[in-house]
Write a protein that holds these residues in place. Structure first.
Motif, mmCIF file in Angstrom:
data_model
loop_
_atom_site.group_PDB
_atom_site.id
_atom_site.type_symbol
_atom_site.label_atom_id
_atom_site.label_comp_id
_atom_site.label_asym_id
_atom_site.label_seq_id
_atom_site.Cartn_x
_atom_site.Cartn_y
_atom_site.Cartn_z
ATOM 1 N N PRO A 112 0.905 -1.209 -0.324
ATOM 2 C CA PRO A 112 -0.425 -0.068 -0.019
ATOM 3 C C PRO A 112 0.471 1.316 0.172
ATOM 4 O O PRO A 112 0.209 2.344 -0.931
ATOM 5 C CB PRO A 112 -1.181 -0.161 1.018
ATOM 6 N N GLN A 116 1.307 3.623 -2.639
ATOM 7 C CA GLN A 116 1.175 4.809 -2.276
ATOM 8 C C GLN A 116 1.884 6.455 -3.874
ATOM 9 O O GLN A 116 1.931 7.450 -4.463
ATOM 10 C CB GLN A 116 0.665 5.902 -2.097
ATOM 11 N N HIS A 119 2.625 6.134 -7.557
ATOM 12 C CA HIS A 119 1.303 6.796 -7.339
ATOM 13 C C HIS A 119 1.529 8.011 -7.579
ATOM 14 O O HIS A 119 1.072 8.872 -8.563
ATOM 15 C CB HIS A 119 0.183 6.563 -6.655
ATOM 16 N N PHE A 120 1.795 8.911 -6.738
ATOM 17 C CA PHE A 120 1.515 10.025 -6.471
ATOM 18 C C PHE A 120 3.052 11.067 -7.401
ATOM 19 O O PHE A 120 3.345 12.075 -7.823
ATOM 20 C CB PHE A 120 1.902 11.117 -5.122
ATOM 21 N N ALA A 131 1.915 14.898 -0.978
ATOM 22 C CA ALA A 131 1.980 13.871 -0.860
ATOM 23 C C ALA A 131 3.191 13.101 -1.756
ATOM 24 O O ALA A 131 3.742 11.951 -0.555
ATOM 25 C CB ALA A 131 0.883 13.593 -1.555
ATOM 26 N N TYR A 135 4.583 10.215 1.141
ATOM 27 C CA TYR A 135 4.869 8.807 0.986
ATOM 28 C C TYR A 135 6.294 8.413 0.170
ATOM 29 O O TYR A 135 6.726 7.062 0.490
ATOM 30 C CB TYR A 135 3.456 8.524 -0.554
ATOM 31 N N GLN A 178 9.827 4.640 -6.926
ATOM 32 C CA GLN A 178 9.215 5.292 -5.337
ATOM 33 C C GLN A 178 10.469 6.533 -4.823
ATOM 34 O O GLN A 178 9.907 6.464 -3.832
ATOM 35 C CB GLN A 178 9.373 4.041 -4.200
#
Length: 232
Positions: A112, A116, A119-120, A131, A135, A178
Motif C-alpha cells: 500500500p 502510493q 502513484h503520486f 503527497a 509517501y 518510489q
C-alpha cells in the motif's frame, strides 16, 4: 497428468508474486490475461473469482478436497500454494508465524505505501508536493525497516527463502519510481541481488513482460479512470 492452474494475471508487483511462486514451485500453470488498463478486471466472469476486481487470482483444478478451488488476494495465493506443496513456509509453528508476520507486513505496509509513493510520483494528474513527500518518506521508512531486519537475517523472515521474500521483492523492483536508491540500504541491496538472481524469479518477472506499459501522469483519461477511478 496434472492439470495446470489458471493464473489470472497482469505484470505488476502483485501479479509477479503469483508468477514467481508458481515458477519457484515448478507447478504447471496457464496465464489468463487480465489487462487492468482495459478493464478486464471488471468482467463478470473474473468478478466471480475475484470480487474485489483485483488480480492476481488463481483457479486450481485440484483443490484441497480434490475439487477445483479459486483463490484471490496475492497473500492468500502464496499461503495456499506453499501449503499445497509443503515448500517456502515452515512447518513448525514458530517459523510459520514469523513468515506470516512479514507476509502481513508486505500486505499491510509495503504494497500500500510503496504503491502510493509510485502513484503520486508517476501517475497523479497533477504534482502534489505534500503527497509526494509524505509517501516517499514513508517508502524510505519501510526500506529502513527491511534493511534493519536483513542485518540480522539472510532472508526476510528466516535464514532461508520463503513466501515472505516472494511477497516483498516485486514491490522493490520499481524502487527508483518510489524515490529510493538501493545503495542507501546495504543489507537490503545484498538480499535484493540474491533474490533477483534466482532463475525462477527471473522467469516470473518475464511472464507477459512485453505487455507491461510504463504509464505516466500523461496517460489518457479513459485509462486513468479504468485504473484509478470508481468503476465497480
Amino acid at each position: 497428468m496434472t492439470q495446470p492452474i489458471d493464473l489470472h494475471y497482469w505484470p505488476t508487483p502483485n501479479g509477479w508474486k503469483a508468477s514467481i511462486i508458481l515458477e519457484e514451485l515448478g507447478l504447471p500453470y496457464e496465464v489468463k490475461p487480465v489487462n487492468i488498463a482495459e478493464g478486464d478486471q471488471f468482467e463478470p466472469e473474473f468478478l466471480k473469482i475475484s470480487p474485489n476486481n483485483k488480480m492476481p487470482a488463481i483457479v486450481d483444478p485440484d483443490g484441497p478436497d480434490g475439487e477445483p478451488i479459486s483463490v484471490f488476494e496475492s497473500g492468500a495465493i502464496l499461503i495456499y500454494l506453499a501449503e499445497k506443496t509443503g515448500r517456502f513456509l515452515p512447518a513448525d509453528p514458530r517459523g510459520k508465524y514469523r513468515v506470516l508476520e512479514w507476509l502481513m507486513f508486505q500486505m499491510g505496509s509495503v504494497g500500500p505505501m510503496l504503491g502510493q509513493a509510485h502513484h503520486f510520483r508517476q501517475y497523479a494528474p497533477e504534482t502534489i508536493p505534500y503527497a509526494i513527500q509524505r509517501y516517499t518518506d514513508e517508502a524510505a521508512r519501510i526500506y529502513r525497516v527491511i534493511d534493519r531486519r536483513l542485518a540480522e537475517s539472510e532472508y526476510i523472515a528466516a535464514d532461508e527463502y520463503t513466501i515472505a521474500d516472494v511477497a516483498v521483492f516485486p514491490w522493490l523492483v520499481p524502487h527508483e519510481n518510489q524515490g529510493q536508491n538501493l545503495d542507501d540500504y546495504p543489507n537490503l541491496k545484498r538480499w535484493y541481488e540474491a533474490v533477483e538472481s534466482r532463475p525462477a524469479v527471473q522467469r516470473g518477472l518475464e511472464v507477459f513482460a512485453e505487455q507491461r506499459r510504463q504509464l505516466t501522469r500523461d496517460m489518457d483519461e479513459e485509462t486513468r479512470s479504468t485504473l484509478f477511478g470508481n468503476k465497480r
